[in-house]
Design a protein around this motif. Structure first.
Motif, PDB file in Angstrom:
ATOM      1  N   TYR A 135       0.845  -1.207   0.000  1.00  0.00           N
ATOM      2  CA  TYR A 135       0.000   0.000   0.000  1.00  0.00           C
ATOM      3  C   TYR A 135       0.875   1.250   0.000  1.00  0.00           C
ATOM      4  N   ARG A 136       0.249   2.378  -0.399  1.00  0.00           N
ATOM      5  CA  ARG A 136       0.933   3.670  -0.364  1.00  0.00           C
ATOM      6  C   ARG A 136       0.083   4.759   0.286  1.00  0.00           C
ATOM      7  N   SER A 137      -1.127   4.407   0.650  1.00  0.00           N
ATOM      8  CA  SER A 137      -2.004   5.375   1.310  1.00  0.00           C
ATOM      9  C   SER A 137      -2.865   4.655   2.331  1.00  0.00           C
ATOM     10  N   ALA A 138      -3.580   5.416   3.131  1.00  0.00           N
ATOM     11  CA  ALA A 138      -4.453   4.820   4.153  1.00  0.00           C
ATOM     12  C   ALA A 138      -5.560   3.991   3.509  1.00  0.00           C
ATOM     13  N   ASP A 139      -6.117   4.500   2.421  1.00  0.00           N
ATOM     14  CA  ASP A 139      -7.193   3.763   1.752  1.00  0.00           C
ATOM     15  C   ASP A 139      -6.682   2.454   1.167  1.00  0.00           C
ATOM     16  N   GLU A 140      -5.471   2.495   0.576  1.00  0.00           N
ATOM     17  CA  GLU A 140      -4.896   1.273   0.013  1.00  0.00           C
ATOM     18  C   GLU A 140      -4.594   0.256   1.106  1.00  0.00           C
ATOM     19  N   ALA A 141      -4.146   0.728   2.261  1.00  0.00           N
ATOM     20  CA  ALA A 141      -3.872  -0.180   3.387  1.00  0.00           C
ATOM     21  C   ALA A 141      -5.156  -0.888   3.822  1.00  0.00           C
ATOM     22  N   LEU A 148      -7.546  -9.501   2.130  1.00  0.00           N
ATOM     23  CA  LEU A 148      -7.027 -10.706   2.786  1.00  0.00           C
ATOM     24  C   LEU A 148      -8.065 -11.328   3.716  1.00  0.00           C
ATOM     25  N   ILE A 149      -8.768 -10.461   4.435  1.00  0.00           N
ATOM     26  CA  ILE A 149      -9.803 -10.974   5.344  1.00  0.00           C
ATOM     27  C   ILE A 149     -10.888 -11.693   4.546  1.00  0.00           C
ATOM     28  N   SER A 150     -11.269 -11.088   3.400  1.00  0.00           N
ATOM     29  CA  SER A 150     -12.290 -11.708   2.542  1.00  0.00           C
ATOM     30  C   SER A 150     -11.805 -13.048   1.996  1.00  0.00           C
ATOM     31  N   ALA A 151     -10.478 -13.169   1.808  1.00  0.00           N
ATOM     32  CA  ALA A 151      -9.907 -14.415   1.294  1.00  0.00           C
ATOM     33  C   ALA A 151      -9.757 -15.466   2.383  1.00  0.00           C
ATOM     34  N   GLY A 152     -10.127 -15.134   3.602  1.00  0.00           N
ATOM     35  CA  GLY A 152     -10.119 -16.111   4.675  1.00  0.00           C
ATOM     36  C   GLY A 152      -8.873 -16.129   5.520  1.00  0.00           C
ATOM     37  N   PHE A 153      -8.008 -15.122   5.412  1.00  0.00           N
ATOM     38  CA  PHE A 153      -6.797 -15.079   6.226  1.00  0.00           C
ATOM     39  C   PHE A 153      -7.168 -14.617   7.635  1.00  0.00           C
ATOM     40  N   SER A 154      -6.686 -15.333   8.629  1.00  0.00           N
ATOM     41  CA  SER A 154      -7.022 -15.016  10.017  1.00  0.00           C
ATOM     42  C   SER A 154      -5.885 -14.322  10.764  1.00  0.00           C
ATOM     43  N   VAL A 155      -4.736 -14.181  10.139  1.00  0.00           N
ATOM     44  CA  VAL A 155      -3.603 -13.488  10.759  1.00  0.00           C
ATOM     45  C   VAL A 155      -2.882 -12.680   9.675  1.00  0.00           C
ATOM     46  N   ILE A 156      -2.565 -11.417  10.032  1.00  0.00           N
ATOM     47  CA  ILE A 156      -1.931 -10.502   9.064  1.00  0.00           C
ATOM     48  C   ILE A 156      -0.713  -9.849   9.722  1.00  0.00           C
ATOM     49  N   VAL A 157       0.413  -9.855   8.992  1.00  0.00           N
ATOM     50  CA  VAL A 157       1.660  -9.228   9.454  1.00  0.00           C
ATOM     51  C   VAL A 157       1.826  -7.895   8.724  1.00  0.00           C
ATOM     52  N   GLY A 158       2.212  -6.842   9.487  1.00  0.00           N
ATOM     53  CA  GLY A 158       2.421  -5.543   8.826  1.00  0.00           C
ATOM     54  C   GLY A 158       2.792  -4.450   9.809  1.00  0.00           C
ATOM     55  N   SER A 159       2.593  -3.218   9.363  1.00  0.00           N
ATOM     56  CA  SER A 159       2.928  -2.048  10.174  1.00  0.00           C
ATOM     57  C   SER A 159       1.879  -1.835  11.250  1.00  0.00           C
ATOM     58  N   SER A 160       2.090  -0.841  12.063  1.00  0.00           N
ATOM     59  CA  SER A 160       1.156  -0.544  13.141  1.00  0.00           C
ATOM     60  C   SER A 160      -0.226  -0.224  12.588  1.00  0.00           C
ATOM     61  N   VAL A 161      -0.296   0.501  11.472  1.00  0.00           N
ATOM     62  CA  VAL A 161      -1.584   0.834  10.851  1.00  0.00           C
ATOM     63  C   VAL A 161      -2.282  -0.439  10.389  1.00  0.00           C
ATOM     64  N   VAL A 162      -1.520  -1.337   9.758  1.00  0.00           N
ATOM     65  CA  VAL A 162      -2.080  -2.603   9.259  1.00  0.00           C
ATOM     66  C   VAL A 162      -2.584  -3.458  10.412  1.00  0.00           C
ATOM     67  N   VAL A 163      -1.792  -3.541  11.478  1.00  0.00           N
ATOM     68  CA  VAL A 163      -2.184  -4.330  12.649  1.00  0.00           C
ATOM     69  C   VAL A 163      -3.473  -3.787  13.241  1.00  0.00           C
ATOM     70  N   ASP A 164      -3.582  -2.443  13.324  1.00  0.00           N
ATOM     71  CA  ASP A 164      -4.774  -1.821  13.890  1.00  0.00           C
ATOM     72  C   ASP A 164      -6.000  -2.119  13.027  1.00  0.00           C
ATOM     73  N   LEU A 165      -5.859  -2.037  11.688  1.00  0.00           N
ATOM     74  CA  LEU A 165      -6.977  -2.327  10.779  1.00  0.00           C
ATOM     75  C   LEU A 165      -7.415  -3.785  10.903  1.00  0.00           C
TER      76      LEU A 165
END
Length: 643
Positions: A135-141, A148-165
């Motif tokens: 991603y390069r913006s808040a909307d893209e994040a 990923l959530i729609s694809a059924g992923f239950s755990v996501i690794v990323g930045s603080s913004v990604v973790v919060d989302l």
């Protein structure tokens, strides 16, 4: 958000801008740096993070910033202060993925900027299904996370913004950053802060120099945005420093734009530039860094200041540079015709009109020209004298009007300004104007009419502001009749006319001038004898003489007399017989002082002659240039007692 406070800048001031999880990680390590830096932590992201950073930079509350991911990129692109990035290493990603693998064998990885192609090669080793997003913006994040959530992923690794989302939508988030990455960022920031302080000190020193320069100075970057400006340039552009820094120079003033200097990578020196209603001399120079253009700098100097400096250089008194030395108070004389000439000359000095001085050779025409200049408003400006009869025509032309390079064989490289250019704002004294070749008279007439000069071999008229004082011993009306002088030039020169009387018309001044001139030569030769004593026996002869060479001839006689006084300590040591032999013009004068100037004898002269002759009237009469009978009658009439 933690409030900003001003601290004593003895230690580097670091501002860390993170978001929730990253801020929590930062707080876990900052105590380790409590003695090395003052650290402030702000929980903001994107626009809010930029606003907070800009405020601290503007108020000089931080020496360096730390951030990661999108925040770091935004801050680096906007701030002028250094920004240290919290870098996520491959090892950090690997640890985060292993931690996520304990939760699920399907892990989503969202990174800022772009995905990592190398991860595909280790998926099998980790025994994980890894799906990457960037991603390069808040909307893209947010879109990446929802995908990923729609694809059924239950755990996501990323930045603080990604973790919060992720956690906002009920999915486990694993922060990719590590304490080691934060520590390295703080170390980098401390180093950057010290370097920034050194740069700030250098900039303050440079800024101090710029502030005190009389020249207007502005510097821009490669985008023509102003990076430095001094008060003089602020005044020229009509802006404040705050209004100028960071803005395009061309937008502040199209006339001052440096865009072409940057685009063409071309320097301009001494270019005439108009900004507003003022004329400036501009220097525009591109700035290079590591072989590429990094901006440009421009200096401006008011044309009036250049002209003033030019005048100072022109009038600098250096060897060989002619200056006006004489003033009216140095011109001696009390006879009626002389006083009248002086009064007329003083009136002329109060104007800038052309003056024509006439009179016999040796009457002091250049001396009067210098005195007029020194009593005029041009007195601080150049005074240049040129004898029109002393040069061949071609040489006189080049001296007077100057020449361009290649104008003739032997011409100086780069050309040479003529005396009329050199004397700009001052006075040019043209002696013996009556002997100027007619062809040059035409060119001089143009100077008087148009106030501009064209060099030999040139085509560009050069404006000059000079006052012309001309002098001649000729009767110019006669020269006009003979076709040797232009009548139109005569009328241009003869605006103010000053005629100097000959010395034979100033009998009352002869004694004064003779004493003054002789005393000057005696002083120069360190001779102790007084001029009055030496001249007393000779005065009747001096007064009786016609002086065809005028004051110049009298000066020559005085210098000759001084040479006879060398090694003499008393008047009695003088050999008047030898003096008589060496002053034949005085003693062989057609008019005999015994008959026509007997009445000019005075008591002092007679007593001095009698003293020198030890009372011998025959010798005294010889010294006085009168007969013994005339001397005896004069002594009897004035009841003078023999010495």
């Amino acid at each position: 958000m933690k409030s900003a406070t001003r601290v004593t800048p003895s230690r580097p001031r670091i501002c860390i801008i993170g978001y929730k999880r990253l801020s929590h990680l930062v707080h876990s390590v900052i105590d380790e740096y409590s003695t090395r830096a003052d650290i402030e932590v702000i929980d903001e992201v994107f626009d809010a993070a930029l606003k907070a950073a800009r405020y601290r930079e503007q108020e000089k509350l931080a020496d360096a910033f730390i951030s990661g991911g999108a925040n770091a990129s935004i801050l680096r692109a906007t701030l002028s202060s250094p920004v240290a990035r919290i870098k996520v290493s491959g090892y950090d990603i690997l640890l985060a993925l292993l931690k996520a693998g304990d939760i699920s064998d399907r892990v989503g990885l969202i990174t800022y900027g772009e995905t990592d192609a190398q991860l595909d090669s280790i998926k099998a080793l980790l025994k994980l299904k890894i799906d990457q997003r960037a991603y390069r913006s808040a909307d893209e994040a947010k879109d990446c996370c929802m995908s990923l959530i729609s694809a059924g992923f239950s755990v996501i690794v990323g930045s603080s913004v990604v973790v919060d989302l992720a956690e906002q939508h009920g999915v486990r988030g694993i922060l990719a950053y590590s304490r080691g990455a934060v520590r390295q960022a703080i170390e980098d920031a401390i180093e950057l802060a010290y370097a920034a302080r050194l740069e700030a000190i250098k900039f303050e020193q440079l800024d101090s120099v710029l502030r005190h320069l009389s020249e207007a100075v502005v510097a821009v970057d490669e985008h023509e945005q102003v990076t430095a400006i001094n008060p003089a340039m602020e005044h020229v552009l009509g802006v404040t420093r705050r209004e100028a820094i960071g803005h395009k120079l061309g937008a502040l003033s199209a006339q001052a734009s440096l865009k072409s200097t940057i685009d063409q990578d071309f320097s301009e020196h001494a270019a005439v530039t108009n900004i507003g209603h003022q004329t400036y001399i501009a220097n525009k120079v591109p700035i290079h860094s590591q072989g590429v253009i990094a901006g440009a700098v421009m200096t401006l100097m008011p044309a009036s200041a250049i002209q003033h400096a030019d005048t100072n250089l022109r009038t600098e008194k250096r060897p060989g540079h002619p200056v006006a030395k004489y003033h009216f108070e140095q011109i001696a004389g009390s006879s009626k015709p002389f006083v009248q000439a002086c009064n007329t000359a003083k009136r002329y000095a109060r104007t800038s009109s052309t003056v024509l001085i006439t009179g016999e050779s040796g009457t002091g025409k250049e001396l009067f020209a210098q005195a007029i200049h020194n009593a005029s408003a041009r007195s601080r400006n150049p005074f240049i004298a040129l004898n029109c009869a002393a040069f061949p025509e071609q040489l006189l032309e080049s001296e007077l009007f100057g020449y361009e390079e290649g104008a003739f064989t032997g011409s100086r490289k780069g050309g040479k300004p003529g005396l009329l250019e050199v004397a700009h704002t001052g006075t040019v004294f043209l002696d013996e104007i009556g002997d100027m070749p007619v062809s040059l008279q035409t060119r001089l007439l143009r100077i008087l009419q148009e106030k501009e000069v064209i060099r030999l071999g040139g085509a560009q008229p050069i404006p000059v502001d000079v006052r012309i004082i001309a002098a001649t011993h000729h009767i110019l009306q006669d020269r006009i009749q003979q076709g040797l002088f232009r009548s139109d030039l005569f009328y241009r020169l003869n605006i103010l006319h000053l005629h100097l009387p000959s010395l034979r018309d100033r009998h009352d001044d002869i004694a004064l001038l003779a004493i003054r001139l002789l005393q000057s030569f005696l002083n120069r030769a360190q001779i102790s004898l007084g001029a009055q004593l030496i001249l007393a026996p000779l005065m009747p002869r001096l007064i009786a003489y016609d002086w065809p060479g005028n004051v110049r001839e009298l000066e020559n006689v005085a210098e000759r007399l001084a040479s006879f006084a060398v090694a003499c300590t008393t008047p009695a040591d003088l050999d008047y017989g030898l003096i008589r032999q060496n002053l034949p013009e005085i003693f062989s004068s057609g008019a005999s002082p015994a008959t026509s100037h007997a009445n000019s004898l005075d008591i002092r002269s007679v007593k001095a002659a009698l003293a020198l002759a030890h009372g011998n009237r025959h010798k005294a009469a010889e010294q006085l240039g009168v007969s013994r009978t005339t001397l005896w009658r004069w002594i009897k009439a004035h009841k003078v007692i023999d010495c």
